[in-house]
Design a protein around this motif. Sequence first.
Motif, PDB file in Angstrom:
ATOM      1  N   VAL A  92       0.834  -1.197   0.000  1.00 55.71           N
ATOM      2  CA  VAL A  92       0.000   0.000   0.000  1.00 55.71           C
ATOM      3  C   VAL A  92       0.873   1.253   0.000  1.00 55.71           C
ATOM      4  N   ILE A  93       0.686   2.080  -1.028  1.00 49.72           N
ATOM      5  CA  ILE A  93       1.392   3.353  -1.109  1.00 49.72           C
ATOM      6  C   ILE A  93       0.760   4.341  -0.135  1.00 49.72           C
ATOM      7  N   SER A  94      -0.569   4.403  -0.166  1.00 43.19           N
ATOM      8  CA  SER A  94      -1.302   5.268   0.760  1.00 43.19           C
ATOM      9  C   SER A  94      -2.733   4.772   0.882  1.00 43.19           C
ATOM     10  N   ALA A  95      -3.345   5.079   2.021  1.00 44.57           N
ATOM     11  CA  ALA A  95      -4.728   4.698   2.279  1.00 44.57           C
ATOM     12  C   ALA A  95      -5.491   5.936   2.741  1.00 44.57           C
ATOM     13  N   LEU A  96      -6.725   6.050   2.284  1.00 44.61           N
ATOM     14  CA  LEU A  96      -7.566   7.194   2.629  1.00 44.61           C
ATOM     15  C   LEU A  96      -8.759   6.706   3.437  1.00 44.61           C
ATOM     16  N   LYS A  97      -9.003   7.349   4.573  1.00 44.78           N
ATOM     17  CA  LYS A  97     -10.115   6.954   5.437  1.00 44.78           C
ATOM     18  C   LYS A  97     -11.456   7.333   4.806  1.00 44.78           C
ATOM     19  N   LYS A  98     -12.477   6.551   5.128  1.00 41.49           N
ATOM     20  CA  LYS A  98     -13.824   6.796   4.592  1.00 41.49           C
ATOM     21  C   LYS A  98     -14.309   8.194   4.927  1.00 41.49           C
ATOM     22  N   PHE A 123      -3.884  13.392  -2.326  1.00 42.28           N
ATOM     23  CA  PHE A 123      -4.083  11.959  -2.564  1.00 42.28           C
ATOM     24  C   PHE A 123      -4.071  11.685  -4.070  1.00 42.28           C
ATOM     25  N   LEU A 124      -4.672  12.586  -4.859  1.00 37.86           N
ATOM     26  CA  LEU A 124      -4.640  12.435  -6.324  1.00 37.86           C
ATOM     27  C   LEU A 124      -3.190  12.415  -6.806  1.00 37.86           C
ATOM     28  N   ASN A 125      -2.350  13.253  -6.225  1.00 33.47           N
ATOM     29  CA  ASN A 125      -0.930  13.260  -6.615  1.00 33.47           C
ATOM     30  C   ASN A 125      -0.252  11.938  -6.292  1.00 33.47           C
ATOM     31  N   LEU A 126      -0.627  11.331  -5.173  1.00 32.09           N
ATOM     32  CA  LEU A 126      -0.054  10.028  -4.813  1.00 32.09           C
ATOM     33  C   LEU A 126      -0.464   8.949  -5.817  1.00 32.09           C
ATOM     34  N   MET A 127      -1.620   9.127  -6.442  1.00 31.60           N
ATOM     35  CA  MET A 127      -2.075   8.165  -7.447  1.00 31.60           C
ATOM     36  C   MET A 127      -1.145   8.154  -8.659  1.00 31.60           C
ATOM     37  N   ASN A 140       5.091   3.717  -8.979  1.00 29.17           N
ATOM     38  CA  ASN A 140       4.857   2.325  -8.568  1.00 29.17           C
ATOM     39  C   ASN A 140       3.378   1.964  -8.436  1.00 29.17           C
ATOM     40  N   ALA A 141       2.500   2.957  -8.570  1.00 26.36           N
ATOM     41  CA  ALA A 141       1.064   2.694  -8.403  1.00 26.36           C
ATOM     42  C   ALA A 141       0.543   1.828  -9.544  1.00 26.36           C
ATOM     43  N   LYS A 142      -0.199   0.763  -9.171  1.00 18.78           N
ATOM     44  CA  LYS A 142      -0.763  -0.109 -10.199  1.00 18.78           C
ATOM     45  C   LYS A 142      -2.282  -0.212 -10.105  1.00 18.78           C
ATOM     46  N   LEU A 143      -2.855   0.140  -8.937  1.00 15.91           N
ATOM     47  CA  LEU A 143      -4.284  -0.071  -8.747  1.00 15.91           C
ATOM     48  C   LEU A 143      -4.809   0.844  -7.648  1.00 15.91           C
ATOM     49  N   LEU A 144      -6.013   1.351  -7.860  1.00 11.37           N
ATOM     50  CA  LEU A 144      -6.736   2.091  -6.836  1.00 11.37           C
ATOM     51  C   LEU A 144      -7.905   1.221  -6.418  1.00 11.37           C
ATOM     52  N   LYS A 145      -7.908   0.792  -5.156  1.00  8.08           N
ATOM     53  CA  LYS A 145      -9.016  -0.017  -4.639  1.00  8.08           C
ATOM     54  C   LYS A 145      -9.938   0.899  -3.855  1.00  8.08           C
ATOM     55  N   ILE A 146     -11.236   0.772  -4.132  1.00  6.66           N
ATOM     56  CA  ILE A 146     -12.236   1.650  -3.524  1.00  6.66           C
ATOM     57  C   ILE A 146     -13.324   0.799  -2.888  1.00  6.66           C
ATOM     58  N   SER A 147     -13.661   1.117  -1.653  1.00 10.56           N
ATOM     59  CA  SER A 147     -14.718   0.398  -0.948  1.00 10.56           C
ATOM     60  C   SER A 147     -16.078   0.720  -1.572  1.00 10.56           C
ATOM     61  N   GLU A 169       5.004  -3.487  -6.522  1.00 14.82           N
ATOM     62  CA  GLU A 169       5.849  -4.394  -5.749  1.00 14.82           C
ATOM     63  C   GLU A 169       5.894  -3.943  -4.294  1.00 14.82           C
ATOM     64  N   PRO A 170       6.241  -4.832  -3.386  1.00 22.97           N
ATOM     65  CA  PRO A 170       6.274  -4.466  -1.964  1.00 22.97           C
ATOM     66  C   PRO A 170       7.208  -3.288  -1.691  1.00 22.97           C
ATOM     67  N   LEU A 171       6.783  -2.437  -0.771  1.00 19.90           N
ATOM     68  CA  LEU A 171       7.559  -1.260  -0.387  1.00 19.90           C
ATOM     69  C   LEU A 171       8.146  -1.477   0.996  1.00 19.90           C
ATOM     70  N   GLU A 172       9.173  -0.744   1.295  1.00 21.33           N
ATOM     71  CA  GLU A 172       9.732  -0.782   2.643  1.00 21.33           C
ATOM     72  C   GLU A 172       9.107   0.364   3.423  1.00 21.33           C
ATOM     73  N   ASN A 173       7.837   0.181   3.812  1.00 17.49           N
ATOM     74  CA  ASN A 173       7.091   1.249   4.465  1.00 17.49           C
ATOM     75  C   ASN A 173       6.638   0.886   5.871  1.00 17.49           C
TER      76      ASN A 173
END
Length: 189
Positions: free
Chosen positions: A34-40, A51-55, A59-66, A108-112
């Motif tokens: 996970v590069i970044s997560a946004l709370k509901k 957050f749009l800039n982080l997209m 390395n970003a490959k997918l945006l998952k949305i609840s 790919e996995p990050l060292e975060n």
Amino acid sequence: MSMEIYDAKEKTKINFQKIQNEKNFYLGEFRENVISALKKQDIDENIQYRFLNLMKNKNAKLLKISRELNMKDIKKYIEYAEKINLNYRLVDGLSYEGDIGMVIVSKEPLENEDEDIIFEGEQELYVKAGLSPYYWEAEGKKICKKHYKLLEKKYPEKKEKFDLMGILDKMLGYKCPICTKENSNKGDI
């Protein structure tokens, strides 16, 4: 000897459960992906532009949305993902827990491990600076001298997002949006 095997088995089971809980928290993703997560609660009609800039992260490959989120609130994020050719997926799961509404997934996995990957909304940043959360809603508007001076003192880097109300504004009946919100919410306390 059998106690050691039992302990190793139990540790493995506990570790597996921790990993599963982590995945359930980040909409089915491992934390290191996970590069970044946004709370509901930070996903509303006010777009989180940082957050749009982080997209756009390389390395970003997918945006998952609840799927629990309101479509009108996530529409801009989906449109932006399409614009920058970032895949997105609406997800739901009975096992998902917590208040995460969107995650940007890495290729790919990050060292975060030591980083705070949960995105801090603009409203939270104002509160951390010691200001009213209503500054966030007032961005781009004119505010009174009192709130403008507080902003200059506590969060000067946001000063360009606001204009100072003048005498003519007051004469024309314009009211500071921060004062208005604060006064309307005094009864809620």
